[in-house]
Design a protein around this motif. Sequence first.
Motif, PDB file in Angstrom:
ATOM      1  N   MET A 195      26.726  35.099  49.210  1.00  0.00           N
ATOM      2  CA  MET A 195      27.534  34.766  48.047  1.00  0.00           C
ATOM      3  C   MET A 195      27.023  35.564  46.845  1.00  0.00           C
ATOM      4  N   THR A 196      27.903  36.303  46.213  1.00  0.00           N
ATOM      5  CA  THR A 196      27.488  37.167  45.122  1.00  0.00           C
ATOM      6  C   THR A 196      28.455  37.031  43.960  1.00  0.00           C
ATOM      7  N   HIS A 197      28.072  37.707  42.871  1.00  0.00           N
ATOM      8  CA  HIS A 197      28.942  37.743  41.699  1.00  0.00           C
ATOM      9  C   HIS A 197      30.311  38.322  42.055  1.00  0.00           C
ATOM     10  N   ALA A 198      30.331  39.342  42.903  1.00  0.00           N
ATOM     11  CA  ALA A 198      31.607  39.951  43.292  1.00  0.00           C
ATOM     12  C   ALA A 198      32.497  38.955  44.027  1.00  0.00           C
ATOM     13  N   GLU A 199      31.906  38.127  44.899  1.00  0.00           N
ATOM     14  CA  GLU A 199      32.699  37.123  45.619  1.00  0.00           C
ATOM     15  C   GLU A 199      33.245  36.073  44.665  1.00  0.00           C
ATOM     16  N   ARG A 200      32.449  35.696  43.646  1.00  0.00           N
ATOM     17  CA  ARG A 200      32.954  34.730  42.662  1.00  0.00           C
ATOM     18  C   ARG A 200      34.101  35.339  41.863  1.00  0.00           C
ATOM     19  N   ALA A 201      33.961  36.615  41.523  1.00  0.00           N
ATOM     20  CA  ALA A 201      35.032  37.282  40.784  1.00  0.00           C
ATOM     21  C   ALA A 201      36.311  37.336  41.625  1.00  0.00           C
ATOM     22  N   ASP A 202      36.172  37.606  42.907  1.00  0.00           N
ATOM     23  CA  ASP A 202      37.343  37.648  43.790  1.00  0.00           C
ATOM     24  C   ASP A 202      37.969  36.261  43.924  1.00  0.00           C
ATOM     25  N   ARG A 203      37.113  35.227  44.037  1.00  0.00           N
ATOM     26  CA  ARG A 203      37.615  33.851  44.134  1.00  0.00           C
ATOM     27  C   ARG A 203      38.366  33.467  42.863  1.00  0.00           C
ATOM     28  N   THR A 204      37.827  33.874  41.717  1.00  0.00           N
ATOM     29  CA  THR A 204      38.475  33.583  40.442  1.00  0.00           C
ATOM     30  C   THR A 204      39.798  34.330  40.322  1.00  0.00           C
ATOM     31  N   ALA A 205      39.817  35.589  40.761  1.00  0.00           N
ATOM     32  CA  ALA A 205      41.055  36.382  40.682  1.00  0.00           C
ATOM     33  C   ALA A 205      42.162  35.750  41.517  1.00  0.00           C
ATOM     34  N   ARG A 206      41.817  35.226  42.692  1.00  0.00           N
ATOM     35  CA  ARG A 206      42.828  34.577  43.533  1.00  0.00           C
ATOM     36  C   ARG A 206      43.349  33.300  42.866  1.00  0.00           C
ATOM     37  N   ALA A 207      42.448  32.549  42.238  1.00  0.00           N
ATOM     38  CA  ALA A 207      42.876  31.340  41.534  1.00  0.00           C
ATOM     39  C   ALA A 207      43.744  31.693  40.338  1.00  0.00           C
TER      40      ALA A 207
END
Length: 741
Positions: free
Chosen positions: A1-13
């Motif tokens: 789990m990384t910052h990039a994965e959080r950014a991708d999760r946020t972008a989908r939301a």
Amino acid sequence: MTHAERADRTARADALCRGAYREAGGPESGACLVAVGGYGRGELAPYSDLDVVLVHDDDVDPGSLASTLWYPLWDSGHRLDHSVRSASEMLAASAADLRVALGLLDLRHLAGDPNLTLRLRTNVLAAWRRSARERLPELAAMVRHRHELVGELAHVAVPDLKEAAGGLRDACVLRALVATWLVDVPHVELERGRQALLDVRDLLHAASGRPVDRVGPEAWAQIAAGTGLPDAEAAQRHVRRHGRRIAHLSRLTWRRTEAVLARPRTSGARRPRLEPLAPGVAESSGEVVLDGRVDPAREPLLLLRAATEAAERDLVLAPATVARLVAEGPALPVPWPEEGRHLLVRLLASGPGLLGVWETLEETGGLDVLLPEWERIRLLPHASVVHRFTVDRHVVETCVEASRLIRRVRRPDLLMVAALLHDIGKGSLVEHSVAGEPVAREVAARLGFVPEDVAVVGLLVRHHLLLPGLATSRDVDDPATVAEVTGRVTSPLALELLAALTEADARATSEKAWTSWRAGLVDALVRRAAVELCAAAGEDVTGATAVDPELPVPVALADGSVTVALSVEPSDDGSRITVMAHDRVGLLADVAALLALQRLPVRGARAWSQGDLGVSRWEVSEVDLEPAVLRQQLEAIAEGRIDPGGRVRRLETAGLDPSVVVRPEASRHATVLEVRAADRPGLLHRVLSVVAGLGMTVRSAHVDTLGPQAVDVFYLQELGAGALAEDRAASAAHAVRAALT
């Protein structure tokens, strides 16, 4: 789990929310959908809520949009925290509820009217900055309450990544403090720790399948696997290290915030004022810094002196100051000088003020200089679930608890060093008390203790579990149990110290580790063992007194040319001041006032009568003193041209309650008064002034400073007579106790 994965999760939301707004017919002006809180910061964990608000201008009716917007978000399976408010209602809610205000600081546009979002964000930030001075005390109280309730991420057994001190909530509060424009925070350090904790939280969510912030014992192995660390212990140290860093930044920022709030509003910048504290160090805006008068490259004790002053006064030890001293300061000589040892003991016995200062020393490399052995236990988890802290924090808490017990022991310096080192063997493959003894002996020798004291420290570390183990598992009335204690602890002094260390260790372990039942069993065992040891040693309470030397009388004093003779000669780590004058009531009080006004710390003193002269010798830690200046000021005090009372009282600081005891059995010719109190400027003057005010003379005095505690013994007599009557002795003790409390 990384910052990039959080950014991708946020972008989908974000895409989901924008689609829902569009499908619900949301207008492009007059209304907008915004994210707040963690979603606003773009930090969605796998099972985080979507915190969203539908905002509209005051003159716009959202109509059916408010009832249709949420359905596709619910249908997507996301947890939703939603509301509908006008722009003015948003500002009103922010003004009324501090938690709402904090959440809105991270407001972020999702869909609809971007100008409305920009206007709202601008107004929220402006209101926060305008009201910061009024609202920050409430925020500080909330933070303190949360810390007391949850504990510290770096040290509690089951840490909470979000709510604990040093957790994600504190990181958000720090961002809010920065938004006030009153203080700043090292951004890179804060972000590094915050992102690391967010990574761990993502792993917890993914592993548990639900939103969870508490890290149970079983989760550390999973965290290790997810972060590429070798094992569960490494994962603990990783998480706790970042938590400790954020906690340090939080405490430091709050202290600086409080200093800003305490100052009146000014239109321009003020030059920081330096208030001298000790040679080379001063206070500036609530922080201990260098005063520029001592070259750090030439003074190895500056780091200890700065840390001690900060801890005793509950001030911030400026991290930049420590970093400079670590980089530029010379190494302490081995063995340490006596002043260095006294400073360390004072630091350890400073009470709650030790916690923040010790943390600063850890974060800035100061402990690597002072105690490299600390690395053995740094952030080390306890194997036992009984412990509420990691090993390193437990040791510091033990020092805090031991500092409250120093009035009970004759050697507080040995107690404090043993408290610091009692668990230094933790993490070894053998029993930690066995592994710790040689390490403790090595450290004590390096600190400059004599071999006999080194042996006592080693004994205390080796047997610090002895008393509670025997008291709770054996019959304390059985002579065999007592013999097991006296066979290992072979002196009354060591037993006295071990009893205090046992209590401090237990109190620092957990609230349930030192019950009245357990305390009673240990006390009974100690009393029985003490009887045996004292009988074997032939020891009583009188102590030994040194034979007073016969000093040559200066010619000028003998022929009456001067009323006072004062000389200064160099001694180990300081100076020895000798004063001779015709004996009178109040002579010693005047000399003590002189030393207090000169801010000369007294490490030891002896006073005695030599014919009709009063003689006293004072060991102080300063050098390059001018005898003529000291003598002139002493004469001015004696003649009443200087009234030291008020000046001395301004130098005094609060400490533990004093111990004042009359020892009627200690002498047939005088009344012995024993005073144990916090070593501080003006202490001797206060005691001796009270004695002089009662019309009593001091036949001899024996003054010693052991770390933070002064142990002063005075042999009192009636003027022209012998020992005090019982009622007079009681009145002297009562008056001294009242004056010092």
